[in-house]
Design an enzyme around this catalytic site. Sequence first.
Site, PDB file in Angstrom:
ATOM      1  N   TYR A 139      -0.713 -15.122  16.506  1.00  0.00           N
ATOM      2  CA  TYR A 139      -0.432 -13.420  16.783  1.00  0.00           C
ATOM      3  C   TYR A 139      -0.131 -13.527  18.135  1.00  0.00           C
ATOM      4  O   TYR A 139      -0.581 -13.695  19.063  1.00  0.00           O
ATOM      5  CB  TYR A 139      -1.603 -12.875  16.547  1.00  0.00           C
ATOM      6  CG  TYR A 139      -2.217 -12.723  15.183  1.00  0.00           C
ATOM      7  CD1 TYR A 139      -1.198 -13.234  14.193  1.00  0.00           C
ATOM      8  CD2 TYR A 139      -3.448 -12.031  14.974  1.00  0.00           C
ATOM      9  CE1 TYR A 139      -1.853 -13.238  12.894  1.00  0.00           C
ATOM     10  CE2 TYR A 139      -3.784 -12.077  13.539  1.00  0.00           C
ATOM     11  CZ  TYR A 139      -3.049 -12.766  12.493  1.00  0.00           C
ATOM     12  OH  TYR A 139      -3.646 -12.791  11.420  1.00  0.00           O
ATOM     13  N   ALA A 156      -1.146  -1.479   2.615  1.00  0.00           N
ATOM     14  CA  ALA A 156       0.045  -2.123   2.001  1.00  0.00           C
ATOM     15  C   ALA A 156       0.884  -1.808   3.145  1.00  0.00           C
ATOM     16  O   ALA A 156       2.028  -1.038   3.060  1.00  0.00           O
ATOM     17  CB  ALA A 156       0.410  -1.261   0.782  1.00  0.00           C
ATOM     18  N   LYS A 190       2.803   8.430   3.826  1.00  0.00           N
ATOM     19  CA  LYS A 190       3.696   8.972   5.102  1.00  0.00           C
ATOM     20  C   LYS A 190       5.192   8.612   4.542  1.00  0.00           C
ATOM     21  O   LYS A 190       5.935   9.261   5.260  1.00  0.00           O
ATOM     22  CB  LYS A 190       3.109   8.320   6.483  1.00  0.00           C
ATOM     23  CG  LYS A 190       3.476   7.043   6.583  1.00  0.00           C
ATOM     24  CD  LYS A 190       2.975   6.556   8.130  1.00  0.00           C
ATOM     25  CE  LYS A 190       2.980   4.831   8.131  1.00  0.00           C
ATOM     26  NZ  LYS A 190       2.438   4.702   9.512  1.00  0.00           N
ATOM     27  N   GLN A 240      -8.456 -15.416   2.802  1.00  0.00           N
ATOM     28  CA  GLN A 240      -7.844 -14.200   3.499  1.00  0.00           C
ATOM     29  C   GLN A 240      -6.666 -14.029   2.825  1.00  0.00           C
ATOM     30  O   GLN A 240      -5.689 -14.394   3.263  1.00  0.00           O
ATOM     31  CB  GLN A 240      -7.913 -14.184   4.795  1.00  0.00           C
ATOM     32  CG  GLN A 240      -7.377 -12.990   5.466  1.00  0.00           C
ATOM     33  CD  GLN A 240      -7.525 -12.827   7.012  1.00  0.00           C
ATOM     34  OE1 GLN A 240      -6.553 -12.489   7.600  1.00  0.00           O
ATOM     35  NE2 GLN A 240      -8.374 -13.382   7.494  1.00  0.00           N
ATOM     36  N   GLN A 265       2.938  -4.729  19.709  1.00  0.00           N
ATOM     37  CA  GLN A 265       3.459  -3.278  19.330  1.00  0.00           C
ATOM     38  C   GLN A 265       2.687  -2.367  20.507  1.00  0.00           C
ATOM     39  O   GLN A 265       3.155  -1.557  20.721  1.00  0.00           O
ATOM     40  CB  GLN A 265       2.976  -2.829  18.162  1.00  0.00           C
ATOM     41  CG  GLN A 265       3.925  -3.338  17.147  1.00  0.00           C
ATOM     42  CD  GLN A 265       3.462  -2.682  15.719  1.00  0.00           C
ATOM     43  OE1 GLN A 265       2.458  -2.565  15.301  1.00  0.00           O
ATOM     44  NE2 GLN A 265       4.631  -2.319  14.670  1.00  0.00           N
TER      45      GLN A 265
END
Length: 334
Positions: free
Chosen positions: A54, A209, A216, A177, A27
Site C-alpha cells: 500500500y 462495494a 451516493k 481475506q 488519498q
Amino acid sequence: MEHRHLGRSGLKISEIIYGNWLTHASQVEDERATACVRAALDAGISTFDTADTYANTAAEVVLGDALQGERRESLEIFTKVYFPTGPKGHNDTGLSRKHIRESIDGSLRRLKTDYVDLYQAHRYDYATPLEETMQAFADVVHAGKALYIGVSEWNADQIRAGHQLARDLGIQLVSNQPQYSMLWRVIEERVVPTSQELGVSQIVWSPVAQGILTGKYQPGAEPPEGSRARDEKGGADMIKRFLEDRTLQAVQGLRPIAEELGLTMAQLAVAWVLANDNVAGAIIGASRPEQVTENVKASGVRLEADVMTRIDEVLGDIPETDPAKTVSPAQRMS
C-alpha cells in the site's frame, strides 16, 4: 464494539477492522489519516489491517506512527506480503522465501512493532512452490515475528492445500481475506464451506462495494465530485464494474430497508457481511474520521432472516456469484 474469534484460534479481533488500502499516504494526508486511526480507537476498533504494497510501503509507516503510544497487547495488527515493493526488482515480489524473509523485517520496522498478529499472503503465487512459501511463513512464526498466518483471495483448493501444509509445519492458517459484499458474493459457493470445514475465517474487504452500497452513486448521473469513481489513483478502475444504471437502481431499492432499521446504507452493508457466520471481521476504510464513527455502528447489528430475504429480492440477479471470479480482475502475477 463486539469481538469474534479468528478461525479456530484463541485470537479475538474486533468485528469492524480499520484498513488503510487506498487512503494512508495516498488519498489522505498523514494528519487526517492519523485522525481516522484515532477515531477507530475511540470507537473500540482494536484490529488494524495494512500491507507492504500500500502506497509502496508508506501506508505501513503512517499506521505505525498513528498507533504509537497505544498498548501493543490491546491491538491486533495485520499486514501482507506478495505484491511488488521498493524499486520493484526481480525479487521484490511474490512469495519466495527470500521475499517473505525480507518483507516481514521491513514491515515490522515500518510498523514499529516486534511482531504482527497476522501475516497474510496477499495473493497466491503460481511461480513459487507452495511448500517453499509455507515453510517461509513457518519460519516467520517460529521466530516470533508473526502469531498467525492468513491468505487473501485464495480459492478453496488453495486454502485447503495451504492449511494442510501449515498444520504439518506446526503453524495455524486461520484466515482468508476476500472481497465480499451484497454485490460480490463469489466466495459463498466454495470458499466459505471449505473454510468452515477447516476452521478458517473470512476477513472481508470492500463490504460497501467501494462505496456503491452507500447509495451516493445515482443511476443516470455523473459520479459525485471527490468520489472514488473519479479518482484514478484511488480505485476508479475497480469500481467501474458496479456503475451500471441497473445496479445503481437496485441499490437505491435498499434505502427503505436501511431506513426501517434505523441504519445508514453503509451500516446495512457492513451488517450484511457480518451476518455470515464465517466472517470474523469487516474491513472499513475512511478518508474522514466521521466515516469511521458512523460505520462502526454496524457492530452488533443483527439482521433477521426476513430482512436478508428482502435484500436478495431487491438485488435479484445483480450480485456476482461465479466462484471462478474469486481472484479479483487484473491481480494475478505471472
